[in-house]
Design a protein around this motif. Structure first.
Motif, mmCIF file in Angstrom:
data_model
loop_
_atom_site.group_PDB
_atom_site.id
_atom_site.type_symbol
_atom_site.label_atom_id
_atom_site.label_comp_id
_atom_site.label_asym_id
_atom_site.label_seq_id
_atom_site.Cartn_x
_atom_site.Cartn_y
_atom_site.Cartn_z
ATOM 1 N N LYS A 83 0.834 -1.196 0.000
ATOM 2 C CA LYS A 83 0.000 0.000 0.000
ATOM 3 C C LYS A 83 0.876 1.256 0.000
ATOM 4 C CE LYS A 83 -2.797 0.878 3.556
ATOM 5 N NZ LYS A 83 -3.905 0.727 4.519
ATOM 6 N N ALA A 84 1.927 1.262 0.815
ATOM 7 C CA ALA A 84 2.829 2.408 0.875
ATOM 8 C C ALA A 84 3.559 2.613 -0.452
ATOM 9 C CB ALA A 84 3.833 2.224 2.012
ATOM 10 N N LEU A 85 3.997 1.524 -1.056
ATOM 11 C CA LEU A 85 4.695 1.622 -2.338
ATOM 12 C C LEU A 85 3.759 2.074 -3.451
ATOM 13 C CD1 LEU A 85 7.001 -1.531 -2.203
ATOM 14 C CD2 LEU A 85 7.607 0.861 -1.774
ATOM 15 N N ASN A 86 2.500 1.665 -3.370
ATOM 16 C CA ASN A 86 1.523 2.096 -4.370
ATOM 17 C C ASN A 86 1.311 3.600 -4.305
ATOM 18 O OD1 ASN A 86 -0.348 1.807 -6.435
ATOM 19 N ND2 ASN A 86 -2.034 1.432 -5.031
ATOM 20 N N LYS A 87 1.296 4.172 -3.103
ATOM 21 C CA LYS A 87 1.160 5.629 -2.964
ATOM 22 C C LYS A 87 2.326 6.344 -3.628
ATOM 23 C CE LYS A 87 -1.548 5.533 1.273
ATOM 24 N NZ LYS A 87 -1.594 5.818 2.710
ATOM 25 N N ILE A 88 3.520 5.794 -3.478
ATOM 26 C CA ILE A 88 4.693 6.390 -4.114
ATOM 27 C C ILE A 88 4.606 6.236 -5.627
ATOM 28 C CG2 ILE A 88 7.204 6.257 -4.358
ATOM 29 C CD1 ILE A 88 7.293 5.306 -1.434
ATOM 30 N N THR A 89 4.209 5.068 -6.086
ATOM 31 C CA THR A 89 4.134 4.799 -7.520
ATOM 32 C C THR A 89 3.181 5.758 -8.218
ATOM 33 O OG1 THR A 89 4.666 2.471 -7.158
ATOM 34 C CG2 THR A 89 3.596 3.028 -9.242
ATOM 35 N N ARG A 90 2.064 6.079 -7.564
ATOM 36 C CA ARG A 90 1.111 7.008 -8.172
ATOM 37 C C ARG A 90 1.710 8.404 -8.334
ATOM 38 N NH1 ARG A 90 -3.656 4.784 -4.637
ATOM 39 N NH2 ARG A 90 -2.421 5.884 -3.123
ATOM 40 N N LYS A 91 2.671 8.741 -7.524
ATOM 41 C CA LYS A 91 3.298 10.064 -7.588
ATOM 42 C C LYS A 91 4.672 10.020 -8.259
ATOM 43 C CE LYS A 91 0.703 11.998 -3.902
ATOM 44 N NZ LYS A 91 0.327 13.351 -3.742
ATOM 45 N N MET A 92 5.052 8.878 -8.788
ATOM 46 C CA MET A 92 6.398 8.691 -9.314
ATOM 47 C C MET A 92 6.779 9.691 -10.417
ATOM 48 S SD MET A 92 9.134 7.056 -8.665
ATOM 49 C CE MET A 92 8.847 5.522 -7.827
ATOM 50 N N PRO A 93 5.906 10.013 -11.377
ATOM 51 C CA PRO A 93 6.332 11.001 -12.392
ATOM 52 C C PRO A 93 6.727 12.344 -11.774
ATOM 53 C CG PRO A 93 4.362 9.849 -13.127
ATOM 54 C CD PRO A 93 4.602 9.437 -11.710
ATOM 55 N N LYS A 94 5.955 12.818 -10.817
ATOM 56 C CA LYS A 94 6.281 14.087 -10.150
ATOM 57 C C LYS A 94 7.538 13.938 -9.297
ATOM 58 C CE LYS A 94 1.558 15.817 -9.965
ATOM 59 N NZ LYS A 94 0.451 16.213 -9.084
ATOM 60 N N LEU A 95 7.679 12.800 -8.648
ATOM 61 C CA LEU A 95 8.863 12.563 -7.822
ATOM 62 C C LEU A 95 10.126 12.531 -8.673
ATOM 63 C CD1 LEU A 95 7.486 9.812 -5.399
ATOM 64 C CD2 LEU A 95 8.149 12.145 -4.778
ATOM 65 N N LYS A 96 10.061 11.865 -9.811
ATOM 66 C CA LYS A 96 11.239 11.780 -10.679
ATOM 67 C C LYS A 96 11.608 13.153 -11.234
ATOM 68 C CE LYS A 96 11.287 6.958 -11.885
ATOM 69 N NZ LYS A 96 11.418 5.953 -12.918
ATOM 70 N N ALA A 97 10.593 13.935 -11.599
ATOM 71 C CA ALA A 97 10.868 15.284 -12.100
ATOM 72 C C ALA A 97 11.531 16.131 -11.018
ATOM 73 C CB ALA A 97 9.577 15.939 -12.582
ATOM 74 N N ALA A 156 15.484 16.670 -2.264
ATOM 75 C CA ALA A 156 15.912 15.584 -1.381
ATOM 76 C C ALA A 156 14.761 14.672 -0.982
ATOM 77 C CB ALA A 156 16.570 16.158 -0.126
ATOM 78 N N ASP A 157 13.578 15.259 -0.731
ATOM 79 C CA ASP A 157 12.425 14.443 -0.345
ATOM 80 C C ASP A 157 11.998 13.517 -1.479
ATOM 81 O OD1 ASP A 157 12.341 15.511 2.176
ATOM 82 O OD2 ASP A 157 10.765 16.968 1.717
ATOM 83 N N ALA A 158 12.027 14.029 -2.690
ATOM 84 C CA ALA A 158 11.657 13.206 -3.849
ATOM 85 C C ALA A 158 12.634 12.048 -4.014
ATOM 86 C CB ALA A 158 11.608 14.053 -5.113
ATOM 87 N N LEU A 159 13.913 12.349 -3.894
ATOM 88 C CA LEU A 159 14.925 11.293 -4.025
ATOM 89 C C LEU A 159 14.802 10.262 -2.912
ATOM 90 C CD1 LEU A 159 17.964 13.490 -5.081
ATOM 91 C CD2 LEU A 159 16.656 11.921 -6.531
ATOM 92 N N LEU A 160 14.471 10.725 -1.713
ATOM 93 C CA LEU A 160 14.289 9.799 -0.596
ATOM 94 C C LEU A 160 13.087 8.885 -0.835
ATOM 95 C CD1 LEU A 160 15.122 8.820 2.205
ATOM 96 C CD2 LEU A 160 13.685 10.642 3.169
ATOM 97 N N ALA A 161 11.986 9.440 -1.330
ATOM 98 C CA ALA A 161 10.795 8.628 -1.612
ATOM 99 C C ALA A 161 11.095 7.589 -2.690
ATOM 100 C CB ALA A 161 9.633 9.520 -2.026
ATOM 101 N N ILE A 162 11.816 7.990 -3.719
ATOM 102 C CA ILE A 162 12.175 7.051 -4.790
ATOM 103 C C ILE A 162 13.091 5.955 -4.234
ATOM 104 C CG2 ILE A 162 13.387 6.797 -6.990
ATOM 105 C CD1 ILE A 162 12.475 9.705 -7.613
ATOM 106 N N HIS A 163 14.045 6.354 -3.407
ATOM 107 C CA HIS A 163 14.955 5.369 -2.799
ATOM 108 C C HIS A 163 14.171 4.372 -1.946
ATOM 109 C CE1 HIS A 163 18.566 3.716 -1.019
ATOM 110 N NE2 HIS A 163 18.066 3.948 0.186
ATOM 111 N N TYR A 164 13.231 4.866 -1.160
ATOM 112 C CA TYR A 164 12.400 3.988 -0.333
ATOM 113 C C TYR A 164 11.606 3.031 -1.223
ATOM 114 C CZ TYR A 164 8.872 2.450 3.017
ATOM 115 O OH TYR A 164 8.058 1.691 3.800
ATOM 116 N N SER A 165 11.073 3.551 -2.319
ATOM 117 C CA SER A 165 10.307 2.716 -3.245
ATOM 118 C C SER A 165 11.173 1.584 -3.802
ATOM 119 C CB SER A 165 9.755 3.568 -4.384
ATOM 120 O OG SER A 165 9.119 2.766 -5.351
#
Length: 168
Positions: free
Chosen positions: A87-101, A108-117
């Motif tokens: 469930k937590a990874l799905n929340k990140i995946t839905r925001k992945m395009p914005k996180l990658k940008a 730093a927060d975006a990179l941390l979320a991607i790393h966690y994913s």
């Protein structure tokens, strides 16, 4: 949610037992409910689709209720942990395009979320013996590490908090 190592053998054993129990409960329960309804309220036309459907729906709700009720039982520990991680990874995946940008710009927060994913996905894939996609994940992790190094950031999945996703 913290990433923890879980006993793969125990997880697979318990998951298989829960799946088999759910399948049996759905099959037996749906048939029992629908056959009871058909016996009590027969349809002269011979179509009992609505009773069969109601049996499946009611039994599905009952199985869901039982799973939810026993989610804190010791037997369900690993299973519930994996459900929550997915469930937590799905929340990140839905925001992945914005996180990658944002990550390409050094957020730093975006990179941390991607790393966690990536770390969470690695854990799940190891539990499911999904080694085929591990090479692709290693390449993505290397790319992420190079971006983090470019911005002099240290990524630690332990520091991840779901609240940072609200910024994206």
């Amino acid at each position: 949610m913290k990433l923890i190592q879980i006993d793969k053998a125990r997880y697979r054993k318990h998951l298989n037992h829960v799946i088999v129990a759910c399948v049996i409960a759905l099959a037996v329960g749906s048939l029992a409910i629908s056959q009871t309804l058909i016996a009590l309220f027969p349809d002269p036309s011979g179509s009992h689709f609505h009773w069969n459907l109601l049996g499946v729906v009611v039994c599905s709700l009952l199985v869901g209720f039982v799973l939810n009720k026993y989610r804190n039982h010791d037997y369900m520990t690993e299973i519930v942990y994996v459900w929550e991680l997915k469930k937590a990874l799905n929340k990140i995946t839905r925001k992945m395009p914005k996180l990658k940008a944002a990550g390409r710009e050094g957020n730093a927060d975006a990179l941390l979320a991607i790393h966690y994913s990536y770390a969470g996905s690695r854990l799940l894939w190891q539990l499911d013996d999904n080694t085929i996609t591990m090479d692709e994940l290693a390449i993505k992790q290397a790319e992420l590490d190079s971006v983090a190094e470019k911005y002099n950031l240290s990524l630690d999945a332990e520091r991840y908090d779901e609240a940072i996703l609200k910024n994206f």
